[in-house]
Design an enzyme around this catalytic site. Sequence first.
Site, mmCIF file in Angstrom:
data_model
loop_
_atom_site.group_PDB
_atom_site.id
_atom_site.type_symbol
_atom_site.label_atom_id
_atom_site.label_comp_id
_atom_site.label_asym_id
_atom_site.label_seq_id
_atom_site.Cartn_x
_atom_site.Cartn_y
_atom_site.Cartn_z
ATOM 1 N N SER A 77 98.868 4.173 22.768
ATOM 2 C CA SER A 77 98.543 4.731 21.305
ATOM 3 C C SER A 77 97.604 6.033 21.190
ATOM 4 O O SER A 77 97.745 6.718 22.103
ATOM 5 C CB SER A 77 98.134 3.427 20.403
ATOM 6 N N ASP A 89 110.176 2.631 18.942
ATOM 7 C CA ASP A 89 109.079 3.064 18.553
ATOM 8 C C ASP A 89 109.131 4.269 17.885
ATOM 9 O O ASP A 89 109.199 5.310 18.268
ATOM 10 C CB ASP A 89 107.907 3.076 19.683
ATOM 11 N N HIS A 129 105.998 -0.059 20.720
ATOM 12 C CA HIS A 129 104.781 0.781 20.920
ATOM 13 C C HIS A 129 103.952 0.231 21.986
ATOM 14 O O HIS A 129 103.379 -1.245 22.075
ATOM 15 C CB HIS A 129 103.921 0.643 19.672
#
Length: 339
Positions: free
Chosen positions: A24, A257, A283
């Site tokens: 991320s 995602d 994710h």
Amino acid sequence: MAELTNKKQNLSNYENSWFVFGVSYPGALSAWFRLKFPHLTCGSLASSAVVLAIYNFPDFDRQIGVSAGPACKKALQEVTRLAEEGLSTSANAVKSLFGAEKLNNDGDFLYLLADAAVMAFQYGYPDVLCSPLVEANSSGKDLMVAYADYVKNYISDGSVESYGQQFLKKTTIDADSNEVTSSRLWWYQVCTEFAYFQVSPSNDSIRSSKVDTKYHLDLCKNVFGKDVYPEVDITNVYYGGTSIAGSKIIFMNGSQDPWRHASKQKSSDNMPSNLITCHNCGHGVDLRGCPQSPSRIEGDASDCASPDVVHKARQQMVEHIDLWLSQCQDQDHGGIFLV
């Protein structure tokens, strides 16, 4: 990144090689560390790495619609319509259904409703959201009650409050309530560097059209001050966005995602990109597995709809890491293996 370079210099007695990992935003940091300090690392794994700053981000909501499928998307759109209708007639009653009475700003409440759905696709449990909603919508049951049940089961009371701008203004942690202020930290980055304004698309949107650019800018000014503004162009010039001028960086993304549209999705020279495709591949699926929430960040791919696809992507990742580490052996890259 400065902290990591200091650690690197202070651990010069170690002879093993550095390889930088992140998922991320830390995935973006991993790529950027490799970009800025290639002489200190052998490579980078940038999992679901949000390397592209985006001012208005309608593709985020569009991806939720694609990931949801027609029936679930229709149910979510109806939830939004009913919520907007309820806010205009009995706002407190609608908010209390979701345990969100503290969200005085209607925009904050509508953002919560949109974001709660996002979590299901982002973190790999779409059926938990969609199955009861589609069933309720097709059988004439109360759709708002069905969605409220999902929100209350998967979004904690403290997290609901964190969507409020009054909460985001807090700069101290209440020791008694143990309130978490990480939301404020993320929003500060949003409001100053990256934007990622999750605005509704011009048509066929799931989220409310009231969650628009003005809503985001007003939030930034209300929480952080009138002079705060996301310098998206400066961020992308400095780091390169998806045209990052790096090398030996692996980009991994999950097909469901919405954040993948802020990542590098096309391979280029010495920077392979892999889109892992399955019904609940979200994710950081390459490292975290499926599903990842609530409280199941354990890397297990057995619950992914297509475990073999995840295993294949991981094997390709390992092959790149092995190759790049072997190429480091004759170079001076003393340090630690950083995860």
